[in-house]
Design a protein around this motif. Structure first.
Motif, mmCIF file in Angstrom:
data_model
loop_
_atom_site.group_PDB
_atom_site.id
_atom_site.type_symbol
_atom_site.label_atom_id
_atom_site.label_comp_id
_atom_site.label_asym_id
_atom_site.label_seq_id
_atom_site.Cartn_x
_atom_site.Cartn_y
_atom_site.Cartn_z
ATOM 1 N N LEU A 168 23.503 61.463 46.061
ATOM 2 C CA LEU A 168 22.508 61.774 46.615
ATOM 3 C C LEU A 168 23.390 62.090 47.987
ATOM 4 O O LEU A 168 24.468 62.081 47.645
ATOM 5 C CB LEU A 168 21.620 60.638 47.613
ATOM 6 C CG LEU A 168 21.083 59.273 46.425
ATOM 7 C CD1 LEU A 168 20.281 58.975 47.193
ATOM 8 C CD2 LEU A 168 19.255 60.390 46.131
ATOM 9 N N ASP A 169 22.999 62.853 48.761
ATOM 10 C CA ASP A 169 23.624 63.570 50.474
ATOM 11 C C ASP A 169 22.678 63.982 51.866
ATOM 12 O O ASP A 169 21.656 64.307 51.758
ATOM 13 C CB ASP A 169 23.755 64.853 50.164
ATOM 14 C CG ASP A 169 24.570 66.032 51.068
ATOM 15 O OD1 ASP A 169 25.032 65.037 51.904
ATOM 16 O OD2 ASP A 169 25.149 66.670 50.602
ATOM 17 N N PRO A 170 22.834 62.503 52.617
ATOM 18 C CA PRO A 170 21.980 62.386 53.475
ATOM 19 C C PRO A 170 22.124 63.392 54.622
ATOM 20 O O PRO A 170 21.100 63.251 55.534
ATOM 21 C CB PRO A 170 22.758 61.236 54.573
ATOM 22 C CG PRO A 170 23.375 60.176 53.665
ATOM 23 C CD PRO A 170 23.794 61.325 52.264
ATOM 24 N N SER A 171 22.671 64.349 54.714
ATOM 25 C CA SER A 171 23.006 65.727 55.549
ATOM 26 C C SER A 171 21.998 67.022 55.138
ATOM 27 O O SER A 171 21.680 66.922 56.140
ATOM 28 C CB SER A 171 24.181 66.618 55.192
ATOM 29 O OG SER A 171 24.199 67.392 53.706
ATOM 30 N N THR A 172 21.242 65.945 54.058
ATOM 31 C CA THR A 172 19.661 66.755 53.611
ATOM 32 C C THR A 172 18.753 66.270 54.310
ATOM 33 O O THR A 172 17.543 67.384 54.191
ATOM 34 C CB THR A 172 19.802 66.779 51.762
ATOM 35 O OG1 THR A 172 19.347 65.860 51.590
ATOM 36 C CG2 THR A 172 21.070 67.336 51.042
ATOM 37 N N GLY A 173 18.606 65.852 54.649
ATOM 38 C CA GLY A 173 17.745 65.360 55.805
ATOM 39 C C GLY A 173 16.866 63.654 55.319
ATOM 40 O O GLY A 173 17.464 62.819 53.727
ATOM 41 N N LEU A 174 16.781 63.097 56.016
ATOM 42 C CA LEU A 174 15.957 61.373 55.978
ATOM 43 C C LEU A 174 14.347 61.840 55.603
ATOM 44 O O LEU A 174 14.306 62.814 56.511
ATOM 45 C CB LEU A 174 15.889 60.590 56.863
ATOM 46 C CG LEU A 174 17.878 60.372 56.651
ATOM 47 C CD1 LEU A 174 18.268 59.602 57.691
ATOM 48 C CD2 LEU A 174 18.698 59.431 55.338
#
Length: 400
Positions: A168-174
């Motif tokens: 997962l990668d939070p920089s892709t958005g929440l």
């Protein structure tokens, strides 16, 4: 798929063969399996699935012909993670019931006028990284990723690394909750109020304020045999007296105080410890009461430390203020089935969304033992199905 079938699918995931309890920590193999299960369940129902960079998920049932396009959605759901050696119902009951409620509404021929979303928020329990309701806190902006990513679990793994290792990668958005008009969370009751009332379903009025506090006791390591008792600087004694003080203060005030986690160094049988770290969970009926309780416990711990030749420092790791759910919404929902309105001392994602300004309500399903955060946690199948019907009735009212 029926509620019973979905419950059977989830039953073995993350379950301990020895204790029967569950260890569904976030961003582990068990949690990944649960996320995959929810993905399959949502897509099988034709829901529009969103998964963000933290693993939070929502499956949307969009109106085919909305009466008024752009109406805010109705969100429901809960979480799938567990405390260490926890029960089966805390969290998953709300997710499975939400999916089953969608099935019930479709079987009734109901057509929503506004979107209905079924959500799963990550790390609700805070069992791995010490911050309860982490997923919903990040989504609502109550916590920042830049700070959260530096948190460590018991093995020293950083949250940022755990999330990355899970792909997962939070920089892709929440997830965005901008289009959510209200949130309803169904949950197993963590107490015996509904048992005493002899009813299967209740509506929440409020959540008590609560917090987690780290107590660091420091002393001097020494030999257990050669060190005279009067020469010791033993932090374990200071901790023990502080734990007793917490119990007494909470009982006198009619509140809650629990030391449930402990770390000792060097943790040897034949050594006086040099350090004891203990975590206090405190809950009170008011914000002022919580502050007073923690202050009283800390003060007594510090006074004891001065007598023991030890030191004590207290750090607030996670504190949530009191939450009063939308009273008009609670009354409206209670009127659907004549359900009682009751408080809860447990924290929930619903509390975080409510604090963010989203009209929020909770439904509780009776727990015959009142036991929670334990393998003994339970709800009768008949009551679970009553909860599904109650949630379906609630969603029908809110999405009409």
């Amino acid at each position: 798929m029926t509620f019973e079938a979905m419950w059977r699918d989830l039953h073995p995931v993350g379950r301990s063969a020895s204790s029967g309890g569950y260890n569904r920590s976030p961003w582990t193999s068990a949690e990944s399996e649960l996320r995959a299960w929810f993905t399959e369940a949502a897509l099988a129902r034709g829901l529009e699935l969103e998964t963000d960079g933290m693993g939070n998920q929502v499956g949307w049932w969009r109106p085919a012909t909305p009466e008024a396009p752009g109406l805010p959605g109705v969100l429901t759901g809960s979480h799938l993670d567990s405390v260490l050696d926890g029960g089966a119902y805390d969290g998953p009951l709300g997710v499975v019931s939400a999916l089953a409620a969608v099935d019930v509404l479709r079987a009734r021929g109901f057509s929503p006028s506004r979107p209905i979303g079924v959500s799963v928020f990550t790390e609700e329990e805070g069992s791995r990284f010490g911050l309860a309701c982490l997923g919903s806190r990040l989504v609502t902006g109550a916590s920042a990723w830049a700070d959260a990513r530096e948190r460590q679990d018991r093995d020293g793994v950083y949250l940022g690394d755990a999330v990355a290792d899970a792909g997962l990668d939070p920089s892709t958005g929440l997830l965005s909750l901008d289009d959510v008009g209200c949130f309803v969370e169904l949950h197993v009751e963590q107490g015996r109020d509904l048992v005493d009332r002899d009813v299967a379903v209740g509506v929440a009025s409020e959540i008590w304020p609560h917090g987690r506090y780290r107590f660091d006791f420091s002393g001097e390591a020494n030999h257990a045999g050669t060190t005279r008792m009067e020469d010791r600087r033993d932090p374990m004694l200071t901790y023990a007296m502080t734990a007793l003080a917490a119990n007494k203060q909470a009982r006198l005030a009619g509140q809650r105080a629990t030391f449930g986690r402990l770390e000792v160094a060097p943790n040897g049988t034949n050594a006086v410890p040099s350090r004891v770290t203990a975590w206090l969970d405190a809950r009170c009926s008011s914000d002022a009461g919580l502050a007073e309780l923690v202050d009283a416990i800390s003060r007594q711990g510090s006074e004891r430390a001065s007598r023991d030749g030890t030191q004590l420092s207290v750090t607030a790791e996670s504190v949530s203020g009191s939450v009063v759910f939308d009273p008009d919404l609670a009354r409206d929902l209670a009127g659907i089935g004549g359900w009682p309105i009751i408080p809860t001392q447990a924290g929930h994602d619903a509390g975080i969304l409510s604090a963010a300004g989203i009209p929020t309500a909770m439904l509780f399903v009776r727990n015959p033992t009142g036991v929670s955060h334990s393998p003994a946690e339970f709800a009768e199948m008949a009551d679970c199905l009553a909860g599904v019907e109650a949630l379906a009735d609630t969603l029908a009212k809110l999405a009409s």
